[in-house]
Every structure is written in C-alpha cells, then in structure tokens.
Design an enzyme around this catalytic site. Structure first.
Site, PDB file in Angstrom:
ATOM      1  N   GLY A 179       0.834  -1.292   0.057  1.00 41.46           N
ATOM      2  CA  GLY A 179       0.068  -0.053   0.003  1.00 41.46           C
ATOM      3  C   GLY A 179       0.963   1.117  -0.044  1.00 41.46           C
ATOM      4  O   GLY A 179       1.845   1.121   0.515  1.00 41.46           O
ATOM      5  N   GLN A 237       3.254   9.938   1.351  1.00 41.55           N
ATOM      6  CA  GLN A 237       4.292   9.183   1.359  1.00 41.55           C
ATOM      7  C   GLN A 237       5.403   9.657   0.299  1.00 41.55           C
ATOM      8  O   GLN A 237       6.432   8.906   0.352  1.00 41.55           O
ATOM      9  CB  GLN A 237       4.072   7.681   1.324  1.00 41.55           C
ATOM     10  CG  GLN A 237       3.500   7.328   2.711  1.00 41.55           C
ATOM     11  CD  GLN A 237       3.480   5.822   2.900  1.00 41.55           C
ATOM     12  OE1 GLN A 237       2.333   5.026   2.070  1.00 41.55           O
ATOM     13  NE2 GLN A 237       4.191   5.108   3.566  1.00 41.55           N
ATOM     14  N   CYS A 287       5.892   0.247   7.528  1.00 45.49           N
ATOM     15  CA  CYS A 287       5.231   1.094   6.882  1.00 45.49           C
ATOM     16  C   CYS A 287       6.578   1.484   5.889  1.00 45.49           C
ATOM     17  O   CYS A 287       7.680   1.619   6.473  1.00 45.49           O
ATOM     18  CB  CYS A 287       4.826   2.340   7.615  1.00 45.49           C
ATOM     19  SG  CYS A 287       4.383   3.670   6.705  1.00 45.49           S
ATOM     20  N   LEU A 288       6.345   1.745   4.593  1.00 54.06           N
ATOM     21  CA  LEU A 288       7.532   2.224   3.785  1.00 54.06           C
ATOM     22  C   LEU A 288       8.288   3.506   4.233  1.00 54.06           C
ATOM     23  O   LEU A 288       9.376   3.691   3.759  1.00 54.06           O
ATOM     24  CB  LEU A 288       7.089   2.441   2.309  1.00 54.06           C
ATOM     25  CG  LEU A 288       6.464   1.116   1.651  1.00 54.06           C
ATOM     26  CD1 LEU A 288       6.084   1.503   0.254  1.00 54.06           C
ATOM     27  CD2 LEU A 288       7.859   0.086   1.605  1.00 54.06           C
ATOM     28  N   HIS A 320      -4.761   1.386   7.399  1.00 52.26           N
ATOM     29  CA  HIS A 320      -3.293   2.131   7.612  1.00 52.26           C
ATOM     30  C   HIS A 320      -3.077   3.031   6.439  1.00 52.26           C
ATOM     31  O   HIS A 320      -2.807   4.245   6.777  1.00 52.26           O
ATOM     32  CB  HIS A 320      -2.259   1.027   7.027  1.00 52.26           C
ATOM     33  CG  HIS A 320      -0.699   1.330   7.048  1.00 52.26           C
ATOM     34  ND1 HIS A 320       0.010   0.824   7.985  1.00 52.26           N
ATOM     35  CD2 HIS A 320      -0.082   2.279   6.358  1.00 52.26           C
ATOM     36  CE1 HIS A 320       1.357   1.345   7.648  1.00 52.26           C
ATOM     37  NE2 HIS A 320       1.261   2.176   6.739  1.00 52.26           N
ATOM     38  N   GLU A 321      -3.680   2.826   5.420  1.00 53.43           N
ATOM     39  CA  GLU A 321      -3.598   3.848   4.155  1.00 53.43           C
ATOM     40  C   GLU A 321      -4.519   5.111   4.346  1.00 53.43           C
ATOM     41  O   GLU A 321      -4.421   6.226   4.394  1.00 53.43           O
ATOM     42  CB  GLU A 321      -3.956   3.464   2.805  1.00 53.43           C
ATOM     43  CG  GLU A 321      -2.976   2.159   2.412  1.00 53.43           C
ATOM     44  CD  GLU A 321      -1.582   2.580   2.503  1.00 53.43           C
ATOM     45  OE1 GLU A 321      -1.145   3.741   2.481  1.00 53.43           O
ATOM     46  OE2 GLU A 321      -0.747   1.678   3.009  1.00 53.43           O
ATOM     47  N   HIS A 327      -2.984   7.037   6.947  1.00 54.26           N
ATOM     48  CA  HIS A 327      -1.835   8.250   6.198  1.00 54.26           C
ATOM     49  C   HIS A 327      -2.590   9.406   5.892  1.00 54.26           C
ATOM     50  O   HIS A 327      -1.812  10.644   5.999  1.00 54.26           O
ATOM     51  CB  HIS A 327      -1.225   7.447   5.229  1.00 54.26           C
ATOM     52  CG  HIS A 327      -0.097   6.730   5.538  1.00 54.26           C
ATOM     53  ND1 HIS A 327       1.056   7.224   5.999  1.00 54.26           N
ATOM     54  CD2 HIS A 327       0.163   5.447   5.086  1.00 54.26           C
ATOM     55  CE1 HIS A 327       2.233   6.229   6.115  1.00 54.26           C
ATOM     56  NE2 HIS A 327       1.563   5.207   5.415  1.00 54.26           N
TER      57      HIS A 327
HETATM   58 ZN   LIG Z   1       2.708   3.490   5.758  1.00 52.89          ZN
END
Ligand SMILES: [Zn+2]
Length: 171
Positions: free
Chosen positions: A46, A51, A93-94, A135-136, A139
C-alpha cells in the site's frame, strides 16, 4: 515515474491530506500509475500520496504485491464506514523502513472511496486487506501506525530514528 518515499520526520506525513475534487484528469491518472509503480518498486502492499510528498487523499493498495493485477485498488477520498472484530499482526510502513511492530486492528473493515474516474464504491476487506484500508486511510489523516503501539515502543523507535538521522542514515 518512481517517486522517492518520504520517511518519518517529514511534516507531510503528519498532516491531513486534501480531498480530490477533479477526476479523470491526465494529472490524476498519471499520479495513480506512478503511485503503483513506486509502491511495487519499494515492495509495499500500500502507498498513500503523502508518502511521496503529495498531500492529497489518494492511496493505492495491492495485497498481492503485483502478482495479480486484478487486485489493484485505488482509494480516493476514502472513509472507513464499518469495522468489526480484532486482529493482531506485525505491521510496517514504507516511511518507517526496517521497523515492524504488532498492531491490533479491526479484522473486517468496509470503506467507501472513489475511483480515478470519480465513481463511488464500497468494499469490505478482511485480515491484511482490512489492515491496509486502515493503514492507508490513517496516512491521509496524518496518522502513522506507530500511533497504535505503546508509548514506550513508540519512543524507542523515535530514539533509534534520531540516531539514524544524526548518522545521516535517515533522510
Ligand atoms: Zn505506511
């Protein structure tokens, strides 16, 4: 085009992103394509626009990591409209590379979102997909998964990141 992923510490990650009001524009379609490309390049399931430094309410999800193109999801202006149950599993998380922590989340989640052409849809996901929806969407509200772990663990991660920043290994 592959974007660089913004890491924890950049203000864009902790701000509420702006709603999308214009659909089907070449800019929006290109951004969605680039977000998938950037997510696959980073081996994520995701990715939310903040991000990549863009404060807009767009996220992409593919829980198959590109193995099944039919599983690609575009979430524009998503909202969580129902949730039930609970699941606990490791989450990463990236924007916080190398860190992973167990996070308890609802097991089944329904979202309402728009596609790139503006069409409104609702979708229910369980397990990993439910986790990705939450999660998204988080964000896009400026919330990172470390908000859902204990303050003690969160401080430990923050301290480790500060060390990495001082060593110029986090930018
Ligand atoms: Zn994330």
């Amino acid at each position: 085009m592959i974007y660089t992923i913004v890491k924890y510490g950049q203000p864009v990650l902790e701000k509420k992103a702006a709603s999308i009001t214009e659909f089907n524009t070449p800019e929006l379609l290109a951004l969605v394509d680039d977000m998938f490309e950037s997510m696959y390049a980073a081996k994520g399931v995701g990715l939310a626009a903040p991000q990549i430094g863009i404060g807009k309410r767009i996220a992409v999800i593919d829980v198959t990591s590109g193995e099944d193109p039919s599983q690609r999801l575009v979430l524009i202006n998503p909202e969580i409209i129902a949730k039930e149950g609970a699941q606990t599993s490791e989450e990463g998380c990236l924007s916080l590379p190398t860190f992973r922590e167990p996070v308890t989340r609802p097991q089944k989640v329904t979202i309402r979102a728009q596609k790139a052409d503006g069409e409104v849809y609702e979708m229910t996901g369980e397990d990993l997909l439910a986790r990705a929806f939450l999660h998204e969407t988080d964000h896009l509200n400026g919330t990172l998964y470390i908000s859902h772990i204990s303050p003690l663990k969160r401080d430990l991660i923050r301290r480790k990141i500060r060390k990495l920043q001082k060593a110029n290994e986090w930018s």
